[in-house]
Enzyme design. Structure first.
Site, PDB file in Angstrom:
ATOM      1  CE1 TYR A 118      -3.534   2.770   0.983  1.00 48.38           C
ATOM      2  CE2 TYR A 118      -1.686   3.629   2.245  1.00 48.38           C
ATOM      3  CZ  TYR A 118      -2.928   3.800   1.683  1.00 48.38           C
ATOM      4  OH  TYR A 118      -3.569   5.004   1.811  1.00 48.38           O
ATOM      5  CD  GLU A 206      -6.168   4.911  -0.506  1.00 50.49           C
ATOM      6  OE1 GLU A 206      -6.033   4.930   0.727  1.00 50.49           O
ATOM      7  OE2 GLU A 206      -7.283   4.876  -1.079  1.00 50.49           O
TER       8      GLU A 206
END
Length: 396
Positions: A118, A206
């Site tokens: 991530y 993101e």
């Protein structure tokens, strides 16, 4: 401004971030042609078929499929296009899928293991610095990782005056447990990602997951990008990426009149001038036992037309049981607001919800006279306490 995954990946690619080959389509036949095109470029025999909506959790909702043949590409595209995709971010009403991204399959065999990470870039408002937040636990909700394994969340703060430094990019790759070619690729990836974030004046990037292939290449397998509305004047190309079909219709309509409007889930509609007063009004509504149905700031340039438009937008919400108008006349004149309310009543016709009006400041007397002479059923209030008491009575 939210944009689609395929648009975010276009921005990433311009800044040197590696993304899988992909083509956006809006029909099954186009999907097959796109798959053939990707196969000729990459040699892949698998493709990801991905719904394009402004929401995460698409895979869990059935909006992402892995196709292992052209027949499956067509089949999955037919199933996903036109579906109402419900995820934890869309709410129970879901969102209709109008286009699909056909993407190169990057899960292919090799000697080393694949990896999912991530990585997000955003502003730390407390320090006034940008921050890269990352974790070796990618592919899942980052909130879950933060709750169950907070030690696996890493942060790298970056001074916007100097940008990301090489030692910071190396630190990110090290904390993700990479080595060799994958380490070098991740250093390049994180540096390019930060460059993309700054270059388009984003408020959020993101990537979940950042994917390491079996041959140690690093790809942005997904992309959630939010652009700063206030900077779109510098980026006309990105401003054109806006998709109003993905936005709340009431908020789109409010934007036509330069109204600052955000729809909420409550039962008390409110119209206020000034963001600070709007927040205080919402607090008063909560303390009175109600829930705000919206945030609506008419601003200092409000006139009868914009107030009427705001009134109409509030009344389109079937959950609204009462409307509170709270205007402190400084730049905006109270009589203009009152005239807008009167015009709204005349043009809309029968309004079945009670309206509480607190109009104080410039031309407040004229405003009261306008409403009194109109014969409308409007409940006047002088103080915030009086307005709160009326809200409590109406809600109760």
């Amino acid at each position: 401004m939210n944009i689609h995954e395929y648009q975010g990946k276009y921005i990433l690619k311009k800044s040197g971030v590696a993304t899988p080959e992909s083509v956006v389509v809006d029909s099954p036949d186009q999907a097959v042609d796109a798959a053939k095109q990707i196969e000729s470029k990459t040699g892949t025999s698998t493709w990801a078929v991905k719904a394009q909506i402004h929401a995460g959790g698409r895979g869990k909702g059935g909006g992402v499929k892995i196709a292992k043949s052209l027949e499956e590409v067509k089949k999955y595209t037919s199933e996903i296009l036109g579906m109402t995709l419900v995820t934890h971010q869309t709410g129970p009403e879901g969102k209709k899928v109008h286009r699909v991204l056909i993407e190169q399959g990057i899960y292919y065999p090799g000697e080393s293991e694949v990896g999912e990470y991530y990585m997000g870039v955003l502003l730390n408002r407390q320090t006034g610095r940008n921050i890269i937040m990352y974790s070796p636990e990618g592919g899942v909700d980052i909130e879950t990782v933060a709750e169950k394994a907070p030690h696996l969340i890493f942060k790298e703060e970056i001074d916007p005056a100097v940008g990301i430094q090489p030692f910071q990019a190396r630190k990110i790759a090290f904390n993700l447990g990479l080595s060799g070619m994958a380490f070098k690729e991740m250093v390049k990836f994180s540096s390019s990602l930060y460059k993309a974030y700054e270059g388009c004046d984003a408020s959020l990037f993101e990537i979940n997951p950042v994917f390491k292939t079996s041959d140690n290449k690093i790809f942005a397998a997904d992309a959630k990008v939010v652009l700063d509305d206030n900077a779109l004047g510098r980026h006309s190309e990105y401003a054109e990426m806006r998709d109003i079909t993905e936005e709340d219709p009431a908020e789109v309509e409010a934007g036509k009149y330069d109204l600052n409007f955000i729809k909420l889930d409550g039962d008390v509609g409110c119209m206020v001038n000034g963001a600070g007063l709007a927040m205080a009004t919402m607090d008063i509504i909560k303390l009175s036992g109600g829930d705000p149905a919206n945030f609506l700031d008419v601003g200092g340039a409000a006139n009868a037309e914009t107030v009427e438009a705001g009134f109409r937008i509030i009344l389109k919400d079937p959950n609204v049981n009462v409307i509170l108008i709270n205007i402190f006349g400084g730049i905006v004149r109270c009589d203009r607001v009152a005239q807008g309310v009167v015009e709204a009543y005349k043009s809309i016709g029968d309004i079945n919800v009670p309206v509480i009006a607190r109009l104080q400041g410039t031309n407040a007397g004229e405003a009261k006279e306008l409403i009194d002479k109109s014969g409308l059923k409007v409940y006047p209030a002088i103080s915030l306490e009086e307005a709160a008491s009326l809200v409590k009575e109406m809600v109760g």
